[in-house]
Design a protein around this motif. Sequence first.
Motif, PDB file in Angstrom:
ATOM      1  N   THR A 160       0.279   3.045  -3.566  1.00 17.49           N
ATOM      2  CA  THR A 160      -0.674   4.153  -3.691  1.00 17.49           C
ATOM      3  C   THR A 160      -0.095   5.362  -4.430  1.00 17.49           C
ATOM      4  O   THR A 160      -0.740   5.882  -5.342  1.00 17.49           O
ATOM      5  CB  THR A 160      -1.215   4.568  -2.320  1.00 17.49           C
ATOM      6  OG1 THR A 160      -1.420   3.410  -1.544  1.00 17.49           O
ATOM      7  CG2 THR A 160      -2.499   5.341  -2.463  1.00 17.49           C
ATOM      8  N   PRO A 161       1.120   5.822  -4.074  1.00 21.87           N
ATOM      9  CA  PRO A 161       1.660   6.960  -4.825  1.00 21.87           C
ATOM     10  C   PRO A 161       1.810   6.641  -6.318  1.00 21.87           C
ATOM     11  O   PRO A 161       1.516   7.488  -7.164  1.00 21.87           O
ATOM     12  CB  PRO A 161       3.036   7.193  -4.198  1.00 21.87           C
ATOM     13  CG  PRO A 161       2.998   6.526  -2.885  1.00 21.87           C
ATOM     14  CD  PRO A 161       2.017   5.412  -2.979  1.00 21.87           C
TER      15      PRO A 161
ATOM     16  N   TYR B 290      -0.912   3.911   5.889  1.00 15.64           N
ATOM     17  CA  TYR B 290       0.234   3.543   5.057  1.00 15.64           C
ATOM     18  C   TYR B 290       0.068   4.034   3.627  1.00 15.64           C
ATOM     19  O   TYR B 290       1.037   4.399   2.968  1.00 15.64           O
ATOM     20  CB  TYR B 290       0.457   2.027   5.095  1.00 15.64           C
ATOM     21  CG  TYR B 290       1.130   1.588   6.360  1.00 15.64           C
ATOM     22  CD1 TYR B 290       2.519   1.699   6.499  1.00 15.64           C
ATOM     23  CD2 TYR B 290       0.402   1.105   7.442  1.00 15.64           C
ATOM     24  CE1 TYR B 290       3.146   1.331   7.669  1.00 15.64           C
ATOM     25  CE2 TYR B 290       1.027   0.732   8.615  1.00 15.64           C
ATOM     26  CZ  TYR B 290       2.402   0.846   8.731  1.00 15.64           C
ATOM     27  OH  TYR B 290       3.014   0.494   9.889  1.00 15.64           O
ATOM     28  N   SER B 291      -1.176   4.049   3.139  1.00 16.18           N
ATOM     29  CA  SER B 291      -1.379   4.476   1.752  1.00 16.18           C
ATOM     30  C   SER B 291      -1.056   5.947   1.564  1.00 16.18           C
ATOM     31  O   SER B 291      -0.598   6.357   0.500  1.00 16.18           O
ATOM     32  CB  SER B 291      -2.825   4.246   1.317  1.00 16.18           C
ATOM     33  OG  SER B 291      -3.257   3.003   1.733  1.00 16.18           O
TER      34      SER B 291
ATOM     35  N   LEU C 104       0.841  -1.208   0.000  1.00 18.15           N
ATOM     36  CA  LEU C 104       0.000   0.000   0.000  1.00 18.15           C
ATOM     37  C   LEU C 104       0.871   1.252   0.000  1.00 18.15           C
ATOM     38  O   LEU C 104       0.609   2.216  -0.711  1.00 18.15           O
ATOM     39  CB  LEU C 104      -0.907   0.009   1.231  1.00 18.15           C
ATOM     40  CG  LEU C 104      -2.195  -0.797   1.130  1.00 18.15           C
ATOM     41  CD1 LEU C 104      -2.919  -0.771   2.470  1.00 18.15           C
ATOM     42  CD2 LEU C 104      -3.086  -0.251   0.040  1.00 18.15           C
ATOM     43  N   GLY C 105       1.919   1.235   0.844  1.00 22.15           N
ATOM     44  CA  GLY C 105       2.779   2.412   0.991  1.00 22.15           C
ATOM     45  C   GLY C 105       3.457   2.780  -0.315  1.00 22.15           C
ATOM     46  O   GLY C 105       3.569   3.956  -0.654  1.00 22.15           O
TER      47      GLY C 105
ATOM     48  N   ALA D  24       3.420   8.233   1.982  1.00 19.43           N
ATOM     49  CA  ALA D  24       4.383   8.803   1.036  1.00 19.43           C
ATOM     50  C   ALA D  24       3.913  10.173   0.548  1.00 19.43           C
ATOM     51  O   ALA D  24       4.680  11.127   0.495  1.00 19.43           O
ATOM     52  CB  ALA D  24       4.573   7.853  -0.144  1.00 19.43           C
TER      53      ALA D  24
ATOM     54  N   GLN E 255      13.202  25.908   5.890  1.00 23.62           N
ATOM     55  CA  GLN E 255      11.923  26.089   5.209  1.00 23.62           C
ATOM     56  C   GLN E 255      11.659  27.568   4.927  1.00 23.62           C
ATOM     57  O   GLN E 255      11.193  27.927   3.846  1.00 23.62           O
ATOM     58  CB  GLN E 255      10.792  25.491   6.047  1.00 23.62           C
ATOM     59  CG  GLN E 255      10.622  24.013   5.735  1.00 23.62           C
ATOM     60  CD  GLN E 255       9.846  23.264   6.785  1.00 23.62           C
ATOM     61  OE1 GLN E 255       9.301  23.866   7.713  1.00 23.62           O
ATOM     62  NE2 GLN E 255       9.799  21.964   6.657  1.00 23.62           N
TER      63      GLN E 255
ATOM     64  N   PHE F 123      11.133  19.239  -1.043  1.00 21.50           N
ATOM     65  CA  PHE F 123      11.175  17.937  -0.391  1.00 21.50           C
ATOM     66  C   PHE F 123      12.620  17.468  -0.212  1.00 21.50           C
ATOM     67  O   PHE F 123      13.023  17.039   0.867  1.00 21.50           O
ATOM     68  CB  PHE F 123      10.385  16.919  -1.221  1.00 21.50           C
ATOM     69  CG  PHE F 123      10.521  15.515  -0.751  1.00 21.50           C
ATOM     70  CD1 PHE F 123       9.867  15.108   0.403  1.00 21.50           C
ATOM     71  CD2 PHE F 123      11.304  14.606  -1.431  1.00 21.50           C
ATOM     72  CE1 PHE F 123       9.999  13.812   0.858  1.00 21.50           C
ATOM     73  CE2 PHE F 123      11.436  13.306  -0.982  1.00 21.50           C
ATOM     74  CZ  PHE F 123      10.783  12.908   0.169  1.00 21.50           C
TER      75      PHE F 123
ATOM     76  N   LYS G  22       4.562  17.564   2.992  1.00 22.59           N
ATOM     77  CA  LYS G  22       4.790  18.291   4.253  1.00 22.59           C
ATOM     78  C   LYS G  22       5.826  19.410   4.131  1.00 22.59           C
ATOM     79  O   LYS G  22       5.563  20.522   4.556  1.00 22.59           O
ATOM     80  CB  LYS G  22       5.159  17.310   5.367  1.00 22.59           C
ATOM     81  CG  LYS G  22       4.781  17.833   6.729  1.00 22.59           C
ATOM     82  CD  LYS G  22       4.710  16.741   7.794  1.00 22.59           C
ATOM     83  CE  LYS G  22       5.948  15.918   7.890  1.00 22.59           C
ATOM     84  NZ  LYS G  22       5.974  15.040   9.062  1.00 22.59           N
ATOM     85  N   PRO G  23       7.020  19.131   3.566  1.00 25.22           N
ATOM     86  CA  PRO G  23       7.994  20.241   3.525  1.00 25.22           C
ATOM     87  C   PRO G  23       7.806  21.194   2.343  1.00 25.22           C
ATOM     88  O   PRO G  23       8.614  22.089   2.177  1.00 25.22           O
ATOM     89  CB  PRO G  23       9.334  19.501   3.424  1.00 25.22           C
ATOM     90  CG  PRO G  23       9.026  18.212   2.788  1.00 25.22           C
ATOM     91  CD  PRO G  23       7.608  17.870   3.107  1.00 25.22           C
TER      92      PRO G  23
ATOM     93  N   GLU H 197       4.245  12.744   3.384  1.00 24.91           N
ATOM     94  CA  GLU H 197       5.655  13.043   3.658  1.00 24.91           C
ATOM     95  C   GLU H 197       6.248  13.904   2.554  1.00 24.91           C
ATOM     96  O   GLU H 197       7.108  14.736   2.800  1.00 24.91           O
ATOM     97  CB  GLU H 197       6.463  11.749   3.804  1.00 24.91           C
ATOM     98  CG  GLU H 197       6.253  11.039   5.129  1.00 24.91           C
ATOM     99  CD  GLU H 197       6.636  11.898   6.326  1.00 24.91           C
ATOM    100  OE1 GLU H 197       7.719  12.500   6.305  1.00 24.91           O
ATOM    101  OE2 GLU H 197       5.825  11.980   7.273  1.00 24.91           O
ATOM    102  N   PHE H 198       5.763  13.681   1.317  1.00 27.22           N
ATOM    103  CA  PHE H 198       6.262  14.509   0.221  1.00 27.22           C
ATOM    104  C   PHE H 198       5.731  15.938   0.338  1.00 27.22           C
ATOM    105  O   PHE H 198       6.460  16.909   0.160  1.00 27.22           O
ATOM    106  CB  PHE H 198       5.856  13.917  -1.130  1.00 27.22           C
ATOM    107  CG  PHE H 198       6.293  14.769  -2.286  1.00 27.22           C
ATOM    108  CD1 PHE H 198       7.610  14.775  -2.695  1.00 27.22           C
ATOM    109  CD2 PHE H 198       5.393  15.589  -2.946  1.00 27.22           C
ATOM    110  CE1 PHE H 198       8.035  15.576  -3.744  1.00 27.22           C
ATOM    111  CE2 PHE H 198       5.806  16.397  -3.990  1.00 27.22           C
ATOM    112  CZ  PHE H 198       7.121  16.382  -4.389  1.00 27.22           C
TER     113      PHE H 198
END
Lengths: 257, 255
Positions: free
Chosen positions: A13-14, B89-90, A9-10, B93, A184, A230, B99-100, B96-97
Amino acid sequence: MRKTLYLVLGIGTPVILILAWFAVSAGSTDTFFPPLSYILERFQALWLFAHFQSDILVSLLNLVIGFALASVIGVGLGFVLAMLPKVGEYLDPVIHFFRSIPPVALVPIFVALIGFGVEMRVTSIAMAAVFPTLIATVDGLRGVDSTLKDVSAVYRLSTREKVLGVYLPAAGPHIASGMQVSLQTAFVVMIASEMLGPAQGIGAMTLLAQQSFMIADMWSGILLLGVIGFAANMIFELGRRRLLAWYIGSRQLAKAS
Amino acid sequence: MKPHQLGRGALGLLGSIVLWQLIAGTHLAGAALPSPLATFAALGADVSGGAFWSAVGQTVGVALLGLIASALAGIVLGVLVGSFPAARYSTLALLEFLKPVPPIVILPLVVLILGPTAKMAWLLTFFGCLIPIITQTMAGVHDTDPVARDTARSYGLGRVEILWRVVLPSAMPFIGTALRVAAPVALIVAVVAGLLGGGPGLGKNLYVAQSAGDYASLYAYVLVLGILGLLFIGLSRLGERRLLHWHPSYREEMV
């Protein structure tokens, strides 16, 4: 079994999201949302490597120099203010006032003072990004355990040993999180300083593309800026983990017990 | 704060204004560095006019509305996504991408679609505060003590009740921190939207003052923004403390 599912899934999904964007936007005639394939085509044409030296490198260099200046000045000045508490009391309100000004609002002032050149951009970035590091350094040093101070006094450590061997590591976690905020801020001000006024840089190119209605070029600029934002944070995070491995390890131990 | 600290702080402020006057007096920077007197005069002229207050109102309004909307959406999404490991979990990523990545990155796109309007500024502020609130809420939900959760379940509490009475209270410090951090960010994004996107408010006034060469007004607006920034930081800190006074981490602080 469950773990593999989450891993799938991790990662999946992306990938699916990007593929979906690709599929849905294919053949899109919507002015605002051009096909992803076309955006990537323009991305390659613009950034790899036609404008690499003239714009990407310039932007990144400004960011790195501005951030480095902010870090050095912030930590240095922070040490001075924390070691001389009386001076700190005089300057505290002034520093907190400057910290409270939205960082981008400083850019027009530097434009007025030094014009639209590279110096203006580096100065704006450094001046806006210095405050988070400065304040975190002062806070971190003021919070150093008094036992540590006493012990280093009993051992008659020299000032150099005290600063490098005791104070800097003790305040390190604080300083690092201040610097992360500074990074940032530096990134935002880098973009803002390029968008304000006719100049080179990724931010300027992106805004120019929007104003001249080259929508795919604008999208490619947004993608590039997103990736840089990022990546900058990730590089910082990796460095932080290396330098503060002892601290992160001790925190995990404390949490586990 | 002790009285002598207050005195020293005031002296420091006064000293820096005097220093500003001295540097401006040398005319090294010319018109680009107006004296404090000229700046305060411009500020006084602004404060007495209605246009100034409507600009302040627009900027503060955009910041507050954006913050409230992102808080509502962020908490709901954070609780939903955080409650289901598969969803967590999905989205990991993607979050996390994002956020910054600061909201200024999507400014050209938002301006393109909505134009230089208050709605554009609001949307930018909303996006600017949303991601950190989602991730912090998720972290809070994830951090809930499993023993407390299991205890509630063995007492026969339903899913919704566990969420309301156990999970949400234990996630509150995370949410509180996220909101405290988001409040000044909301003001910053509202200014960015005006300065670079042409949305109404103080940011646009900054841009107009700078391009018209009206430097005394420019400095006056920056001073006003500094005061607003202090207010946003101070009030959000106070709000966090009021909201969380019952929480153990704050109770210790009080003693």
